[in-house]
Design an enzyme around this catalytic site. Sequence first.
Site, PDB file in Angstrom:
ATOM      1  N   PRO A 129      27.833 -24.498  -3.924  1.00  0.00           N
ATOM      2  CA  PRO A 129      27.146 -23.894  -5.076  1.00  0.00           C
ATOM      3  C   PRO A 129      25.849 -23.183  -4.712  1.00  0.00           C
ATOM      4  O   PRO A 129      25.501 -22.164  -5.302  1.00  0.00           O
ATOM      5  CB  PRO A 129      26.891 -25.101  -5.992  1.00  0.00           C
ATOM      6  CG  PRO A 129      27.980 -26.068  -5.657  1.00  0.00           C
ATOM      7  CD  PRO A 129      28.215 -25.899  -4.186  1.00  0.00           C
ATOM      8  N   ALA A 131      25.121 -22.287  -1.450  1.00  0.00           N
ATOM      9  CA  ALA A 131      25.280 -21.652  -0.134  1.00  0.00           C
ATOM     10  C   ALA A 131      26.630 -20.954  -0.078  1.00  0.00           C
ATOM     11  O   ALA A 131      27.621 -21.539   0.330  1.00  0.00           O
ATOM     12  CB  ALA A 131      25.168 -22.685   0.982  1.00  0.00           C
ATOM     13  N   GLY A 132      26.644 -19.692  -0.541  1.00  0.00           N
ATOM     14  CA  GLY A 132      27.873 -18.918  -0.514  1.00  0.00           C
ATOM     15  C   GLY A 132      28.057 -18.275   0.841  1.00  0.00           C
ATOM     16  O   GLY A 132      28.545 -18.872   1.795  1.00  0.00           O
ATOM     17  N   GLN A 242      39.952 -13.355  11.983  1.00  0.00           N
ATOM     18  CA  GLN A 242      41.321 -13.219  11.468  1.00  0.00           C
ATOM     19  C   GLN A 242      41.348 -13.254   9.949  1.00  0.00           C
ATOM     20  O   GLN A 242      42.090 -12.495   9.322  1.00  0.00           O
ATOM     21  CB  GLN A 242      42.225 -14.321  12.033  1.00  0.00           C
ATOM     22  CG  GLN A 242      43.628 -14.298  11.434  1.00  0.00           C
ATOM     23  CD  GLN A 242      44.698 -14.765  12.385  1.00  0.00           C
ATOM     24  OE1 GLN A 242      44.640 -14.504  13.583  1.00  0.00           O
ATOM     25  NE2 GLN A 242      45.707 -15.444  11.870  1.00  0.00           N
ATOM     26  N   GLU A 243      40.551 -14.129   9.337  1.00  0.00           N
ATOM     27  CA  GLU A 243      40.525 -14.203   7.871  1.00  0.00           C
ATOM     28  C   GLU A 243      40.109 -12.865   7.270  1.00  0.00           C
ATOM     29  O   GLU A 243      40.716 -12.372   6.314  1.00  0.00           O
ATOM     30  CB  GLU A 243      39.567 -15.301   7.414  1.00  0.00           C
ATOM     31  CG  GLU A 243      39.485 -15.429   5.901  1.00  0.00           C
ATOM     32  CD  GLU A 243      38.662 -16.613   5.440  1.00  0.00           C
ATOM     33  OE1 GLU A 243      38.393 -16.692   4.229  1.00  0.00           O
ATOM     34  OE2 GLU A 243      38.284 -17.460   6.282  1.00  0.00           O
TER      35      GLU A 243
END
Length: 380
Positions: A129, A131-132, A242-243
């Site tokens: 919440p 720490a994006g 890769q993501e």
Amino acid sequence: MKSLLSFTEEHEMYRAALGSFLDKEVVPVYAEWEEAGGPPRELYKKLGDNGYICTSVDEKYGGVNGDFLYDYIFCQELALRGINSLTAGMHSGIGAVYLNNCTSEEQKARWLPGCVSGEKILAVAMTEPSAGSDLMGMRTRAVKDGDYYILNGSKTFISNGTICDYAIVACKTDPNAGHKGVSLIMVESGTEGFSRGKRIPKIGFHAGDTTELFFEDCRVPANNLIGKEGEGFKILMTELQQERLLGTVTCVFMARHSLNLALEYVQQRQLFGKKLSDFQNTQFVLADIATEIELAEAFLEKLTIAHMKRENVVSEVSMAKLWIAEMSHRVASRCLQLFGGYGYCTEYEISRQFIDTRIFSIFAGSSEVMKGIIAKSLGL
């Protein structure tokens, strides 16, 4: 134009079989899954039974030891059908890759077979919440206690969070060591102290199961540590390439799907006594869009080849994600405009494209984070 990628006969067989499966099993019921907030667990079992997921996993754990192009095809085929928010790709092309690349043989044998079969579903839990995109700001803490870690904290916006059996959780094992104090720990469903919130309502990506995860004095066996203590940040930075690349694949072919929807519509729509496709403005708009997509796909294919050679192209992948994610949303917006008022109606699929493309400039690192990575590579 011929693809730069070397798709084999096996790749094309996989593509054809997967496409047929999606057309039969997913496309007809996708709207229902959007209403429900996610697909049923049975989807993963069907994908596993047919060998469509976790293709990179070694054969001894049930996979086929396939290359990255299988994950590329998986994302491509979903995007070309507008079934954008299914998070099976998160399970298959991202979560399973962490396990395949970063775990011990004992851990692989324990976790991977169920992931390949679709009986077990994976989630990767990084975002918090407070720490994006700022992974170093995470507060989730794991303290060693004999043969266990005691985990406390929470995660949010977790894909597959509601239905996951395994959650790869990023946490601080040494809060005073900066990025060297981050570790990854596997938390299994049913572990005492592990709970989930309700599905998070979103403006789009409705079939993407997204929720909060909570850890309250959660006792996790120490042998669930992935890699070594303090290696978590390094692993995340390695696997995020890769993501982000797979997210870029999705964006390119979402844009192509938006273009296809628009091309079909403008050739049917009558306006001022002629087809909408006969107007020069329509032709010029679609010509611009087609050009952008070709440029994006060429860059994507170049990066895919480099990634498959295990080259470090973090900066270039960041460039691709930055520009192509925003291009995909821009394309959807321009295509929607050609639909006029109908484009604003949920009855028309282009409206979903417009909403769904918006998330890609935020997740897996926002556009602003991508710019920061690029700037650092320039020595700034």
